[in-house]
Design an enzyme around this catalytic site. Structure first.
Site, PDB file in Angstrom:
ATOM      1  N   HIS A  39       1.626   4.495  -2.607  1.00 46.51           N
ATOM      2  CA  HIS A  39       1.773   5.903  -2.742  1.00 46.51           C
ATOM      3  C   HIS A  39       3.072   6.305  -3.165  1.00 46.51           C
ATOM      4  O   HIS A  39       3.195   7.486  -3.798  1.00 46.51           O
ATOM      5  CB  HIS A  39       1.608   6.365  -0.993  1.00 46.51           C
ATOM      6  CG  HIS A  39       0.219   6.355  -0.647  1.00 46.51           C
ATOM      7  ND1 HIS A  39      -0.781   7.085  -1.131  1.00 46.51           N
ATOM      8  CD2 HIS A  39      -0.294   5.719   0.539  1.00 46.51           C
ATOM      9  CE1 HIS A  39      -1.881   6.992  -0.699  1.00 46.51           C
ATOM     10  NE2 HIS A  39      -1.675   5.961   0.575  1.00 46.51           N
ATOM     11  N   HIS A  81       0.703  -1.190   0.195  1.00 46.38           N
ATOM     12  CA  HIS A  81       0.069  -0.055  -0.001  1.00 46.38           C
ATOM     13  C   HIS A  81       0.849   1.324  -0.162  1.00 46.38           C
ATOM     14  O   HIS A  81       0.653   2.308  -0.824  1.00 46.38           O
ATOM     15  CB  HIS A  81      -0.937  -0.030   1.149  1.00 46.38           C
ATOM     16  CG  HIS A  81      -1.992   1.129   1.495  1.00 46.38           C
ATOM     17  ND1 HIS A  81      -3.041   1.161   1.252  1.00 46.38           N
ATOM     18  CD2 HIS A  81      -1.470   2.561   1.862  1.00 46.38           C
ATOM     19  CE1 HIS A  81      -3.657   2.493   1.479  1.00 46.38           C
ATOM     20  NE2 HIS A  81      -2.730   3.143   1.873  1.00 46.38           N
ATOM     21  N   GLU A  82       1.608   1.353   0.979  1.00 49.51           N
ATOM     22  CA  GLU A  82       2.717   2.518   0.836  1.00 49.51           C
ATOM     23  C   GLU A  82       3.391   2.712  -0.319  1.00 49.51           C
ATOM     24  O   GLU A  82       3.782   3.650  -0.581  1.00 49.51           O
ATOM     25  CB  GLU A  82       3.432   2.311   2.388  1.00 49.51           C
ATOM     26  CG  GLU A  82       2.594   2.659   3.678  1.00 49.51           C
ATOM     27  CD  GLU A  82       1.619   3.636   3.641  1.00 49.51           C
ATOM     28  OE1 GLU A  82       1.782   4.621   3.114  1.00 49.51           O
ATOM     29  OE2 GLU A  82       0.667   3.532   4.364  1.00 49.51           O
ATOM     30  N   HIS A  97       3.424   6.785  -6.642  1.00 42.31           N
ATOM     31  CA  HIS A  97       2.354   7.942  -7.065  1.00 42.31           C
ATOM     32  C   HIS A  97       3.297   9.256  -7.310  1.00 42.31           C
ATOM     33  O   HIS A  97       3.349  10.143  -7.794  1.00 42.31           O
ATOM     34  CB  HIS A  97       1.383   7.959  -6.039  1.00 42.31           C
ATOM     35  CG  HIS A  97       0.067   8.779  -6.857  1.00 42.31           C
ATOM     36  ND1 HIS A  97      -0.888   9.292  -6.177  1.00 42.31           N
ATOM     37  CD2 HIS A  97       0.060   9.493  -8.064  1.00 42.31           C
ATOM     38  CE1 HIS A  97      -1.738  10.079  -6.684  1.00 42.31           C
ATOM     39  NE2 HIS A  97      -1.231  10.061  -8.003  1.00 42.31           N
TER      40      HIS A  97
END
Length: 731
Positions: free
Chosen positions: A517, A513-514, A520
């Protein structure tokens, strides 16, 4: 200084709480002006001497690999003089724009704003990160001084009439300027933020809003500090190993004090969840349960009065700015649009989740029989027992296959295949000895895309949760191509010396998940830092992180990275099948604890100014809200008000629902890959890269998603993944 800093708020932007997430951001300490406006005149005089700045690393060129801050040279005493000097330079930058005798145009006004305050970004980029990862009493005191200073500066910019006049002059002729798409978007967003931050308010209202902002800055900083101190203050020392019945050997080893027959329990999330799941000691589980849920709820660290005051001030500010509530103000530019829209969405998932939770409670009670009534401190433990009974699946059996280094490489391999990038380890001096660093490049051209740094372990100086952040934002103006320095932070339990770091599968998902990010931030191809990298409305920015979680558990991906840390044997397919069969188990609990917190957040921030003024007891307000929605008494909301730092100390106010909203997108988006028969489908992966990870805030979020997916998302994939597919739903 970027618009993210100037108009959205320096503290929040530079701590990048817009990304947040993992479990899933406790947010950064200071709201500062994260949601607000203020006053142009009467700024306090700031002075700093050359002697105070002598030898200050922030005033020197950083001759370091990748331009990483020289952490070893930076001392606590350097932050304040460097901040003061940078504020003076920011003021000069703004004054140069305002006093420019030339007619306002895109370059001298809009680009000028995007690039203003570079030295302040540099200082705060380090300060906001270090205060989250390696804080101390001195840094905490500095936060209480620095964030209010920054609030005043950002407010002064937002409420600078002469500056807004120039911005509006450029905006009014936007159709005649021949701007390309990125230029036009920068102009649109800059004007929008000035308007939303109250640039058109009367001087009297601006002054009142400015005073509220400054007070909020102090309150939110104090809220975060109280939570950190109360969390770190709670410890249970165990000297009788029999009290640790049920705990796995590796977990006990991690809890053991070196050289002593003593084990220490804390309420750091990783410790808490593992203990509550494994421990056979019901009395000790209850102590841990109360220790976790009652943090910051009494004594000198009581956050209840702070939560009330923050909610009251936000409601009053929204009223001054012409909105019914803080939630109405916050949601206006988001995908949900209104508090009602967010609430209605949550209730679509809440209702089937609540019914499933009742079934789960009944199954646990049947296992226990008449011995005792299932309580909140029993849920984690007996849910795991029921799961093992139903699926013959023990989560601990997975951990030997999820060693940190292998999981990290698995995430890197997924990104490499999807997005044609490479990640190579490099030697870089980090802020802590445990930090690792990686050079991210385009696999086809060899172009440097950014530096990625990982800080994986819990420590007393580090706030809880997991999050992505940035030490340097991306920009590419006039050929000066600045690539980002991105960080991921987790709070894994440090293993005993010489032992591997073995992870629970939910921790594996958090790492992916991180990293989503992080990608991104790393892959962005936007040249203006205002909307490069992690950008977009709160209910969209979790999507790039959450979609990557799907690859973590895909059988074909597990077969590549999930190898036994001792034997090297790949994870057995039988174990994968059991894990997937059990994946929707306990989803009633997980759904309702999350949505309970999301509804609580909305209700705090849907209060009108008059309603908020009547609140005198935070826990009583919370109790009434949760009873109204019918939350089971055995289930705690994931965050109770006193330790809900996402919304009271960070950037998620009226926005915690965003994780579930983004789950509509990630479930629907990954379904698109499954429908192709190839989870690395090149055409779909290319669209995901172009319209999501590279695009920043180039277009409105719903348009970016449609460009990737080819259609709007539907809620059915989300309900299916949570095991609620049999429930009727609307698209």
């Amino acid at each position: 200084m970027t618009r993210k800093s100037l108009l959205v708020g320096s503290a929040a932007a530079l701590a990048l709480v817009v990304t947040a997430c993992g479990e899933k951001p406790d947010a950064a300490n200071a709201e500062a002006a994260a949601e607000a406006p203020a006053e142009e005149a009467n700024l306090p005089e700031i002075s700093v001497s050359d002697a105070e700045l002598e030898g200050n690393p922030f005033r020197q060129e950083w001759d370091t690999p990748y331009g990483v801050p020289p952490f070893a040279e930076i001392e606590d005493a350097h932050y304040m003089p460097a901040t003061k000097k940078a504020i003076l330079e920011l003021r000069a930058d703004i004054d140069a724009i305002v006093s420019n005798p030339e007619e306002p145009d895109f370059e001298n006004t809009i680009v000028g704003l995007d690039t203003a305050g570079a030295s302040l970004n540099r200082v705060l980029g380090v300060f906001s990160n270090i205060t989250n990862t390696d804080t101390n009493d001195t840094l905490s005191e500095l936060e209480a001084e620095i964030w209010p200073m920054l609030t005043r500066e950002t407010d002064a910019i937002s409420f600078n009439d002469a500056l807004f006049t120039r911005v509006k002059a450029v905006y009014d002729q936007r159709d005649r300027l021949g701007l390309d798409e990125q230029d036009a978007r920068l102009l649109e967003l800059t004007h929008r933020e000035f308007v939303r931050n109250g640039a058109a308010l009367s001087p009297e209202v601006k002054a009142e809003v400015a005073a509220i902002n400054e007070e909020l800055s102090g309150l939110t900083t104090k809220f975060g500090r109280n939570l950190l101190l109360s969390t770190k203050a709670f410890k249970i020392e165990i000297t009788d190993e029999a009290e640790l019945a049920g705990l796995s050997d590796d977990f006990k080893s991690a809890l053991k004090v070196d050289g002593e027959d003593k084990w220490v329990l804390t309420v750091d999330r990783s410790v808490y969840e593992t203990f509550m799941t494994q421990s056979e000691n019901r009395e000790l589980r209850e102590k841990m349960f109360d220790g976790y849920r009652l943090r910051a709820s009494e004594g000198e660290y009581d956050n209840g009065p702070l939560a009330i005051k923050i909610a009251q001030l936000r409601a009053k500010r929204a009223e001054l700015m012409g909105y019914k509530s803080h939630a109405h103000y916050q949601l206006e530019p988001r995908m949900a649009k209104t508090p009602k829209g967010a609430e209605e969405f949550l209730l679509k998932v809440w209702e089937p989740g609540l019914e499933r939770a009742k079934e789960e409670r009944a199954a646990m009670q049947e296992m226990v029989g008449d011995e005792f009534q299932i309580a909140g401190h029993d849920w984690w433990h007996y849910a795991e027992k029921v799961r093992q009974d139903l699926y013959a699946f023990d989560d601990n059996a997975l951990k030997p296959y999820f060693e940190l280094g292998a999981v990290r490489q698995g995430a890197f391999d997924v990104a490499s295949r999807l997005f044609d990038i490479t990640l190579e380890p490099v030697e870089v001096d980090g802020w802590n000895p445990v930090v690792t660093a990686y050079d991210v490049k385009d696999a086809n051209t060899g172009e440097h895309l950014g530096l990625f740094m990982m800080d994986m372990y819990a420590r007393d100086s580090k706030r809880g949760g997991a999050w992505m952040s940035s030490y340097r934002n991306t920009s590419n103006i006039n050929g000066d191509n600045v690539r980002p320095i991105i960080t991921n932070n987790l709070n894994l339990i440090t293993p005993a010396e010489g032992e591997p770091t073995l992870m629970r599968f939910d921790e594996v998902e958090t790492l992916f998940h991180e990293f989503g990010h992080g990608l991104h931030g790393l892959l962005t191809q936007i040249r203006y830092s205002t909307f490069s990298g992690v950008d977009g409305p709160r209910d969209y920015t979790e999507f790039p992180a959450q979609i990557l979680e799907h690859w973590a558990g895909a059988p074909e991906v597990l077969a590549e990275y999930a190898n036994h840390y001792e034997t090297g044997e790949p994870i057995p397919m039988e174990l994968i099948d059991k894990m997937n069969a059990a994946a929707t188990f306990n989803q009633g609990f997980k759904t309702t604890e999350f949505i309970a917190a999301s509804l609580l957040d909305l209700r705090w921030h849907m209060l009108t100014s008059e309603e908020a003024a009547e609140i005198t007891d935070a826990r009583e307000f919370e109790r009434k809200v949760l009873e109204e929605y019918g939350l089971l008494p055995e289930i705690e909301p994931r965050y109770r008000s006193q330790y809900f730092s996402h919304i009271f100390a960070g950037g998620y106010s009226a926005g915690y629902y965003a994780y579930l909203w983004s789950e509509i997108l990630d479930a629907d988006g990954f379904t698109a890959f499954r429908e192709t028969g190839d989870i690395y489908d090149p055409e779909l992966a290319a669209r995901l890269k172009k319209w999501v990870y590279e695009a920043g805030g180039l277009r409105e979020a719903d348009e970016l998603y449609r460009n990737f997916r080819g259609s709007d998302p539907t809620i059915e994939p989300l309900l299916k993944l949570r095991g609620f597919a049999e429930q009727p739903s609307e698209g």
